[in-house]
Design a protein around this motif. Structure first.
Motif, PDB file in Angstrom:
ATOM      1  N   ASP A 120       0.836  -1.010   0.031  1.00 23.30           N
ATOM      2  CA  ASP A 120      -0.095  -0.071   0.030  1.00 23.30           C
ATOM      3  C   ASP A 120       0.907   1.226   0.203  1.00 23.30           C
ATOM      4  OD1 ASP A 120       0.879   0.519   2.539  1.00 23.30           O
ATOM      5  OD2 ASP A 120      -0.867  -0.521   3.597  1.00 23.30           O
ATOM      6  N   SER A 121       0.363   2.251  -0.053  1.00 16.60           N
ATOM      7  CA  SER A 121       1.154   3.644  -0.214  1.00 16.60           C
ATOM      8  C   SER A 121       1.934   3.703   0.898  1.00 16.60           C
ATOM      9  CB  SER A 121       0.011   4.890  -0.161  1.00 16.60           C
ATOM     10  OG  SER A 121      -0.644   5.026   0.970  1.00 16.60           O
ATOM     11  N   PHE A 122       1.794   3.654   2.131  1.00 15.95           N
ATOM     12  CA  PHE A 122       2.764   3.640   3.210  1.00 15.95           C
ATOM     13  C   PHE A 122       3.895   2.586   3.128  1.00 15.95           C
ATOM     14  CE2 PHE A 122       4.176   3.903   7.518  1.00 15.95           C
ATOM     15  CZ  PHE A 122       4.731   5.449   7.562  1.00 15.95           C
ATOM     16  N   TYR A 209      -6.235  10.998   6.008  1.00 12.50           N
ATOM     17  CA  TYR A 209      -6.133   9.596   5.548  1.00 12.50           C
ATOM     18  C   TYR A 209      -4.710  10.004   4.634  1.00 12.50           C
ATOM     19  CZ  TYR A 209      -7.337   5.147   3.240  1.00 12.50           C
ATOM     20  OH  TYR A 209      -7.370   3.961   2.830  1.00 12.50           O
ATOM     21  N   MET A 210      -4.012   8.836   4.607  1.00  6.65           N
ATOM     22  CA  MET A 210      -2.728   8.897   3.636  1.00  6.65           C
ATOM     23  C   MET A 210      -3.173   9.416   2.176  1.00  6.65           C
ATOM     24  SD  MET A 210       0.436   8.452   3.469  1.00  6.65           S
ATOM     25  CE  MET A 210       1.325   7.374   4.496  1.00  6.65           C
ATOM     26  N   ASN A 211      -4.608   9.100   1.771  1.00  6.74           N
ATOM     27  CA  ASN A 211      -5.051   9.433   0.532  1.00  6.74           C
ATOM     28  C   ASN A 211      -5.272  10.806   0.517  1.00  6.74           C
ATOM     29  OD1 ASN A 211      -4.784   6.529   0.751  1.00  6.74           O
ATOM     30  ND2 ASN A 211      -6.344   6.276  -0.672  1.00  6.74           N
ATOM     31  N   CYS A 228      -3.145   8.856   9.095  1.00  7.20           N
ATOM     32  CA  CYS A 228      -3.225   7.481   9.378  1.00  7.20           C
ATOM     33  C   CYS A 228      -3.587   6.765   7.834  1.00  7.20           C
ATOM     34  CB  CYS A 228      -4.890   7.430  10.014  1.00  7.20           C
ATOM     35  SG  CYS A 228      -6.272   7.476   8.794  1.00  7.20           S
ATOM     36  N   THR A 229      -3.364   5.384   8.034  1.00  7.69           N
ATOM     37  CA  THR A 229      -3.672   4.528   6.820  1.00  7.69           C
ATOM     38  C   THR A 229      -4.719   3.962   7.338  1.00  7.69           C
ATOM     39  OG1 THR A 229      -2.293   2.737   7.812  1.00  7.69           O
ATOM     40  CG2 THR A 229      -1.406   4.484   6.570  1.00  7.69           C
ATOM     41  N   SER A 230      -5.205   2.855   6.175  1.00 12.82           N
ATOM     42  CA  SER A 230      -6.557   2.040   6.530  1.00 12.82           C
ATOM     43  C   SER A 230      -6.104   0.866   7.498  1.00 12.82           C
ATOM     44  CB  SER A 230      -7.064   1.517   5.327  1.00 12.82           C
ATOM     45  OG  SER A 230      -5.940   0.756   4.623  1.00 12.82           O
ATOM     46  N   SER A 231      -4.822   0.526   7.658  1.00  9.43           N
ATOM     47  CA  SER A 231      -4.426  -0.347   8.788  1.00  9.43           C
ATOM     48  C   SER A 231      -4.182   0.242  10.043  1.00  9.43           C
ATOM     49  CB  SER A 231      -3.173  -1.148   8.099  1.00  9.43           C
ATOM     50  OG  SER A 231      -2.056  -0.013   7.866  1.00  9.43           O
ATOM     51  N   SER A 341      -7.424  -3.177   5.572  1.00 15.72           N
ATOM     52  CA  SER A 341      -6.761  -3.028   4.696  1.00 15.72           C
ATOM     53  C   SER A 341      -6.409  -3.607   3.735  1.00 15.72           C
ATOM     54  CB  SER A 341      -5.524  -2.260   5.382  1.00 15.72           C
ATOM     55  OG  SER A 341      -4.678  -3.356   5.792  1.00 15.72           O
TER      56      SER A 341
END
Length: 450
Positions: A120-122, A209-211, A228-231, A341
């Protein structure tokens, strides 16, 4: 979890290519449905048009001034998949350790196969950190991801986005001017945003969100907030509630709602903020009682999933295990067996000891790749219509071959750079996220009790 080293994964026997499936559907060689037949065309056909391109985000309005990609040279547009594959491999071999290629989970298979790491992105930003000696980091993802990699990489490293038109409609739903205006209106309701109450809490902690864009991350960093991230959304909300009376969460309303609901926050204490309306469309009373103020944003990929799709999956596949991403609407998360996530979904499938039928509610490129890599299971996408993330799909092997061969020639193209005045506070917000770790032994599943 770290990003995955693709060199350690077995080569799948099942073709995971979404592009191949779309081509077959459009040509009539395969019975099926895609959300837009233009997906079979090269993305360079849409580079000069404003918009996110054909696919799940095609109905979203792109902001004026969004980056556009210049014309891709003809030799890359006309090259076959096999020729592009060979040219990419040759360029990577020539560049060696001077280069690291990162591929997001949602990338098309023809690009991901060339990535040194996928995640994922992070996770991919962290993978970039593990290669401080690489001169170039080619990020096969979307614009905000490349921005994050630039902010976390060294100043002498070049971060490259193969197609500048690869944006993110969700990230664009909260621009810096709207967020600044929101903050000013909230100040009128809550007073001094830096003043602590008797419990030592400030009125609002912003969480992004990271997005989101680098500018939004910079805003959060300047105002005591966090990314934050989804995880790790639950851990980040816990961090924020230790410091603030309430949270302003953007840009994805669904991740914020699903996570806060799982933590026991009542829905009536989660008003929506619509940036096009005074006070976001809420009353002062509702904002005073709020625990989480949700921004009016969403992911066009995950909004496609529905309760009806889950019901159909259960009817056709008794015993199916339904896992969806927490960017899905609340009613979809509630109807699923689990929500987590992209990396949670991947690990849940890989950790299943017995052959299992999985119905997955996330981007189709990841779902088909997981099906190919785990043939012991039956894995399918909840949405029967083949509709990849339109912006991720803008990254094509032709663009990857082009940026790599320009690097071989000594030229850096499509470099992503974040201005220092934005990057500095944004790094603060990112470092706060890094420091906010879940308690030992807790696996976070956004939208369902952890």
């Amino acid at each position: 979890m770290p990003a995955v080293n693709l060199n350690l994964l077995p080569r799948p026997e099942i073709d995971p290519s979404v592009d191949h499936e779309i081509q077959a559907i459009v040509s009539g060689a395969l019975v099926g449905e895609t959300c837009n037949t233009d997906l079979a065309a090269g993305p360079w056909n849409f580079d000069e048009r404003p918009g996110y391109g054909p696919g799940s985000s095609m109905g979203d309005v792109i902001p004026t001034g969004a980056p556009r990609q210049g014309e891709l040279p003809l030799e890359y547009r006309e090259a076959s998949e096999e020729e592009l594959d060979a040219r990419i491999r040759a360029a990577k071999e020539t560049l060696g350790d001077r280069l690291v290629v990162l591929g997001h989970f949602y990338q098309r298979e023809e690009v991901v196969r060339h990535a040194d790491y996928v995640g994922d992105s992070f996770q991919l930003a962290n993978a970039a950190l593990e290669h401080p000696d690489a001169e170039a980091i080619v990020f096969c993802g979307v614009h905000f991801m490349a921005e994050t990699a630039d902010m976390l990489s060294g100043p002498e490293q070049s971060v490259i986005l193969p197609n500048l038109a690869a944006g993110c409609s969700m990230a664009d739903m909260a621009d810096i001017d709207q967020v600044e205006e929101c903050w000013e209106q909230l100040e009128e309701v809550y007073g001094d945003m830096d003043a602590q109450d008797a419990d030592g809490l400030v009125p609002v902690i912003p969480v992004t969100y990271m997005n989101s864009s680098a500018a939004i991350k910079g805003f959060v960093g300047r105002h005591g907030g966090i990314v934050c991230t989804s995880s790790n959304a639950r851990t980040v909300l816990e961090w924020a509630f230790e410091r603030g009376r309430r949270v302003l969460f953007f840009p994805d309303q669904h991740l914020g709602r699903n996570t806060a609901k799982a933590m026991g926050v009542p829905l009536e204490r989660m008003p929506m903020w619509n940036p096009r309306q005074p006070l976001g469309g809420s009353s002062e009373e509702a904002l005073a009682d709020a625990r989480v103020i949700l921004w009016h944003g969403f992911c066009s990929v995950h909004r496609r999933f529905s309760v009806d799709q889950i019901s159909q999956a259960r009817a056709e596949h008794p015993g199916v295990r339904v896992i969806v991403h927490p960017e899905c609407p609340m009613e979809v998360v509630d109807a699923a067996d689990e929500a987590g996530s992209t990396d949670y979904i991947r690990r849940a499938i890989e950790d299943a000891a017995e052959p299992t039928t999985f119905a997955i509610g996330t981007e189709v490129n990841l779902v088909q790749r997981l099906a190919a890599q785990n043939p012991q299971h039956e894995i399918f996408c909840l949405d029967p219509v083949v509709c990849p993330c339109s912006t991720m799909y803008r990254i094509h092997p032709g663009y990857l071959a082009w940026v790599l061969e320009r690097l071989v020639a000594g030229e850096v193209v499509n470099r992503i750079e974040v201005a220092a005045d934005v990057a500095e506070p944004a790094r603060v917000a990112l470092q706060r996220m890094l420091a906010a770790k879940p308690p030992a032994g807790r696996v976070e599943k956004s939208g369902v009790p952890a």
